[in-house]
Design a protein around this motif. Structure first.
Motif, PDB file in Angstrom:
ATOM      1  N   SER A 310      -1.497  15.304   7.397  1.00 29.53           N
ATOM      2  CA  SER A 310      -0.966  13.949   7.548  1.00 29.53           C
ATOM      3  C   SER A 310       0.426  13.833   6.935  1.00 29.53           C
ATOM      4  O   SER A 310       1.298  13.142   7.481  1.00 29.53           O
ATOM      5  CB  SER A 310      -1.912  12.934   6.899  1.00 29.53           C
ATOM      6  OG  SER A 310      -3.113  12.826   7.633  1.00 29.53           O
ATOM      7  N   THR A 311       0.649  14.499   5.801  1.00 31.20           N
ATOM      8  CA  THR A 311       1.973  14.482   5.186  1.00 31.20           C
ATOM      9  C   THR A 311       2.993  15.176   6.081  1.00 31.20           C
ATOM     10  O   THR A 311       4.127  14.696   6.239  1.00 31.20           O
ATOM     11  CB  THR A 311       1.928  15.168   3.804  1.00 31.20           C
ATOM     12  OG1 THR A 311       0.995  14.482   2.968  1.00 31.20           O
ATOM     13  CG2 THR A 311       3.300  15.137   3.139  1.00 31.20           C
ATOM     14  N   LEU A 316       7.568  14.563   9.645  1.00 31.37           N
ATOM     15  CA  LEU A 316       8.304  14.800  10.887  1.00 31.37           C
ATOM     16  C   LEU A 316       8.697  13.488  11.559  1.00 31.37           C
ATOM     17  O   LEU A 316       9.767  13.384  12.163  1.00 31.37           O
ATOM     18  CB  LEU A 316       7.454  15.650  11.836  1.00 31.37           C
ATOM     19  CG  LEU A 316       7.191  17.095  11.384  1.00 31.37           C
ATOM     20  CD1 LEU A 316       6.187  17.771  12.306  1.00 31.37           C
ATOM     21  CD2 LEU A 316       8.492  17.892  11.332  1.00 31.37           C
ATOM     22  N   LEU A 317       7.846  12.480  11.443  1.00 26.60           N
ATOM     23  CA  LEU A 317       8.170  11.165  11.994  1.00 26.60           C
ATOM     24  C   LEU A 317       9.323  10.524  11.222  1.00 26.60           C
ATOM     25  O   LEU A 317      10.269   9.980  11.817  1.00 26.60           O
ATOM     26  CB  LEU A 317       6.937  10.261  11.935  1.00 26.60           C
ATOM     27  CG  LEU A 317       7.104   8.840  12.479  1.00 26.60           C
ATOM     28  CD1 LEU A 317       7.392   8.860  13.978  1.00 26.60           C
ATOM     29  CD2 LEU A 317       5.853   7.995  12.199  1.00 26.60           C
ATOM     30  N   ASP A 474       8.595   3.309  14.010  1.00 26.42           N
ATOM     31  CA  ASP A 474       7.797   2.580  13.021  1.00 26.42           C
ATOM     32  C   ASP A 474       7.182   3.581  12.035  1.00 26.42           C
ATOM     33  O   ASP A 474       6.336   4.392  12.414  1.00 26.42           O
ATOM     34  CB  ASP A 474       6.699   1.787  13.727  1.00 26.42           C
ATOM     35  CG  ASP A 474       5.900   0.895  12.774  1.00 26.42           C
ATOM     36  OD1 ASP A 474       6.193   0.901  11.560  1.00 26.42           O
ATOM     37  OD2 ASP A 474       4.983   0.196  13.256  1.00 26.42           O
ATOM     38  N   ILE A 475       7.613   3.524  10.779  1.00 26.31           N
ATOM     39  CA  ILE A 475       7.072   4.449   9.778  1.00 26.31           C
ATOM     40  C   ILE A 475       6.128   3.749   8.805  1.00 26.31           C
ATOM     41  O   ILE A 475       5.793   4.288   7.758  1.00 26.31           O
ATOM     42  CB  ILE A 475       8.195   5.179   9.011  1.00 26.31           C
ATOM     43  CG1 ILE A 475       9.129   4.186   8.317  1.00 26.31           C
ATOM     44  CG2 ILE A 475       8.977   6.093   9.938  1.00 26.31           C
ATOM     45  CD1 ILE A 475      10.183   4.867   7.436  1.00 26.31           C
ATOM     46  N   THR A 476       5.690   2.526   9.174  1.00 20.34           N
ATOM     47  CA  THR A 476       4.652   1.887   8.360  1.00 20.34           C
ATOM     48  C   THR A 476       3.318   2.559   8.663  1.00 20.34           C
ATOM     49  O   THR A 476       3.082   3.023   9.784  1.00 20.34           O
ATOM     50  CB  THR A 476       4.552   0.380   8.664  1.00 20.34           C
ATOM     51  OG1 THR A 476       4.257   0.195  10.063  1.00 20.34           O
ATOM     52  CG2 THR A 476       5.862  -0.315   8.326  1.00 20.34           C
ATOM     53  N   PRO A 477       2.422   2.647   7.692  1.00 20.35           N
ATOM     54  CA  PRO A 477       1.171   3.379   7.901  1.00 20.35           C
ATOM     55  C   PRO A 477       0.153   2.594   8.709  1.00 20.35           C
ATOM     56  O   PRO A 477       0.264   1.370   8.865  1.00 20.35           O
ATOM     57  CB  PRO A 477       0.663   3.602   6.472  1.00 20.35           C
ATOM     58  CG  PRO A 477       1.180   2.408   5.721  1.00 20.35           C
ATOM     59  CD  PRO A 477       2.533   2.123   6.315  1.00 20.35           C
ATOM     60  N   LEU A 478      -0.836   3.301   9.236  1.00 16.77           N
ATOM     61  CA  LEU A 478      -1.995   2.641   9.816  1.00 16.77           C
ATOM     62  C   LEU A 478      -2.719   1.870   8.713  1.00 16.77           C
ATOM     63  O   LEU A 478      -2.685   2.255   7.552  1.00 16.77           O
ATOM     64  CB  LEU A 478      -2.945   3.662  10.438  1.00 16.77           C
ATOM     65  CG  LEU A 478      -2.481   4.349  11.720  1.00 16.77           C
ATOM     66  CD1 LEU A 478      -3.491   5.423  12.118  1.00 16.77           C
ATOM     67  CD2 LEU A 478      -2.325   3.346  12.856  1.00 16.77           C
ATOM     68  N   PHE A 485      -2.331   6.903   6.794  1.00 21.30           N
ATOM     69  CA  PHE A 485      -2.141   7.816   7.907  1.00 21.30           C
ATOM     70  C   PHE A 485      -0.909   7.384   8.700  1.00 21.30           C
ATOM     71  O   PHE A 485      -0.634   6.190   8.832  1.00 21.30           O
ATOM     72  CB  PHE A 485      -3.358   7.797   8.843  1.00 21.30           C
ATOM     73  CG  PHE A 485      -4.615   8.348   8.227  1.00 21.30           C
ATOM     74  CD1 PHE A 485      -4.735   9.698   7.968  1.00 21.30           C
ATOM     75  CD2 PHE A 485      -5.681   7.509   7.923  1.00 21.30           C
ATOM     76  CE1 PHE A 485      -5.894  10.215   7.419  1.00 21.30           C
ATOM     77  CE2 PHE A 485      -6.849   8.017   7.379  1.00 21.30           C
ATOM     78  CZ  PHE A 485      -6.948   9.370   7.121  1.00 21.30           C
ATOM     79  N   PRO A 486      -0.169   8.350   9.275  1.00 21.14           N
ATOM     80  CA  PRO A 486       0.957   7.956  10.137  1.00 21.14           C
ATOM     81  C   PRO A 486       0.437   7.404  11.454  1.00 21.14           C
ATOM     82  O   PRO A 486      -0.654   7.755  11.908  1.00 21.14           O
ATOM     83  CB  PRO A 486       1.690   9.282  10.357  1.00 21.14           C
ATOM     84  CG  PRO A 486       0.624  10.329  10.227  1.00 21.14           C
ATOM     85  CD  PRO A 486      -0.322   9.807   9.177  1.00 21.14           C
TER      86      PRO A 486
END
Length: 496
Positions: A310-311, A316-317, A474-478, A485-486
């Motif tokens: 996940s990291t 990468l995102l 959008d780099i806010t998490p789920l 999680f991305p």
């Protein structure tokens, strides 16, 4: 009705019934003694409704504004002491580490682990297994191949798969996750698998399903109301079945290892475990049993795959959103490593900017906001309060990773948080994504190695190309209460 709907509906009915039938409120909720203060809990459910549908660390942040860096919440009828802020976490987990070194009981996990393994065990057994694991990872290097070589081997295979995308958009989830799973397979089983291998696919499916179950509504409810949820149908019951299948896979591998074991030339973790088992075969109380071998293997997959993969995916995102940072990393890779060989761990000391970016990815996303809960070894006086033996402890790791005095503008992604003015790497005691003290993640060194080698290998060979304008990424998490999680995404990788 679908399992999730059934689970929620029956929980609601059960809770209402319990409220109506409870003529006398469980007095344990009010026997706080000298426990830290906190928001008033409701009967039966405690403070659960305050946490429902929210990021827990954000809720904890608001509560700490009123009650300070240490307060008590109730998950159902069970008290939890929350530590918010680096100083409180350090004082507990490091300065008084022995007192806070037990592992909290997590009911859904306890059904499977039964106090065994590395992560969820306590006491002498935990100390022996953890020491054995750390020694094996650190000093032995896993047999004829070092761990670094195993990761580099997997990185080469991952690069082949990325080249196979031919510059077309793809979802990196499976490729990146397969790579991290194969590193663990290499360490435990002494071999890597093809990504389409049936045993590998079965192993991956079982572990991934358990992660989904554990983070589901039913999984969380089971941990708060285990007695009730035992009677409620839902996916949480599938974890036991999944473990039985996982156990079969490990035992099949172990059987093959036992038949070819050479005590003078161990190949992997299972071989090392067998050797220790043989050394202690006359000790009936030995912690080195087949069941503990299976649970330790599950620990490796549970702790060493999801967080790392996940990291990587999240990183990468983030780099797609900030192409100027990606370019600076690639410039440093070209200058220090070049293009003719793979990056190695010896390069990291000469790559402060890349190292800072990887640290900042971990700090920014704060993958596990409270880590794995601790528990008190004994009744303990701490900061003027008495915390009873067995009380669950939540150290809010995000409160240290997002401390605005240590990391200016903590909600912003900035590699400068880990750089000195002269461009050298800046260490920080507040960087605790793997927790701290005696119960910090035993696989921290492995995870840090994987992150560095995978990131640098990918960026050495490819330019990341988003499918949308970087400013729209959008780099806010789920929305998961304690894990970030991305969001799913697709992108392209263009050979450099």
């Amino acid at each position: 009705m679908e399992p999730l709907g059934t689970c929620t509906a029956l929980l609601l009915i059960g809770t209402i019934s319990l409220l109506l039938l409870s003529a006398i409120w469980n007095s344990k909720m009010y026997r706080k003694g000298r426990m830290p203060p906190g928001p008033t809990p409701l009967p039966i459910v405690g403070n659960v409704l305050q946490l429902k549908g929210k990021q827990w660390d954000e809720v904890f942040s608001k509560i700490s504004e009123k009650y300070g860096p240490m307060f008590t919440l109730y998950l159902g009828t069970e008290p939890v002491v929350v530590l918010y802020g680096y100083e409180a976490i350090k004082e507990a987990l490091i300065d008084q580490g022995n007192d806070f070194s037990a592992r909290a009981k997590v009911p859904l996990v306890e059904k499977i682990y039964k106090g065994k393994g590395i992560i969820f065990s306590s006491g002498e057994s935990w100390q022996l297994i953890r020491h054995f694991t750390l020694t094996t990872l650190r000093n032995f290097g896993m047999g004829k191949k070092s761990i670094e070589e195993r990761i580099q081997e997997e990185a080469r295979y991952l690069l082949e798969q990325l080249h196979g995308t031919k510059g077309q958009p793809f979802d990196p989830h499976h490729l990146v996750t397969y790579a991290t799973y194969n590193v663990i397979c290499s360490i435990i089983f002494g071999k890597r698998y093809g990504y389409d291998d049936k045993r590998f696919q079965d192993l991956f499916a079982l572990c991934e399903d358990n992660v989904k179950i554990f983070t589901s509504v039913c999984g969380k409810l089971f941990n708060v109301f285990p007695a009730l949820m035992e009677w409620v149908p839902g996916p949480h019951h599938r974890m036991v079945t999944n473990f039985a299948k996982f156990r079969e896979i490990v035992l099949e591998e172990a059987k093959e290892h036992r038949a070819t074991l050479d005590p003078n030339s161990p190949r992997d973790f299972i071989d090392c475990f067998f050797i220790r088992m043989d050394q202690e075969k006359h000790d009936e109380a030995s912690a080195f049993t087949m069941e503990n071998m299976v649970i330790c293997s599950l620990d490796f997959f549970g702790a060493g795959t999801e967080s790392t993969s996940s990291t990587l995916k999240y990183g990468l995102l983030i780099l797609q959103k900030f192409p100027e940072i990606e370019e600076k990393v690639q410039e440093e890779i070209d200058r220090v490593v070049g293009r003719s060989r793979m990056p190695g761990m010896a390069d990291r000391g000469q790559m402060p900017y890349t190292d800072a970016v990887i640290h900042e990815i971990q700090r920014f996303i704060s993958f596990s906001s409270v880590g794995v809960p601790h528990a008190m070894v004994k009744d303990t006086l701490f900061r003027g309060y008495t915390i009873p033996k067995g009380t669950t402890i939540f150290p809010v790791l995000t409160s240290a990773l997002h401390d605005d005095k240590e990391f200016p503008n903590p909600k912003e992604f900035d590699p400068g948080h880990f750089l000195n003015e002269d461009g050298t790497f800046r260490k920080s005691d507040y960087f605790i994504p793997f927790s701290a003290g005696k119960r910090n993640c035993a696989g921290e060194g492995l995870a840090r190695m994987e992150l560095f080698l995978f990131f640098t290998s990918i960026l050495q060979n490819f330019k990341l190309k988003p499918t949308t304008d970087p400013k729209d990424i959008d780099i806010t998490p789920l929305e998961k209460p304690t894990i970030r999680f991305p969001r799913p995404y697709k992108f392209c990788v263009i050979p450099r």
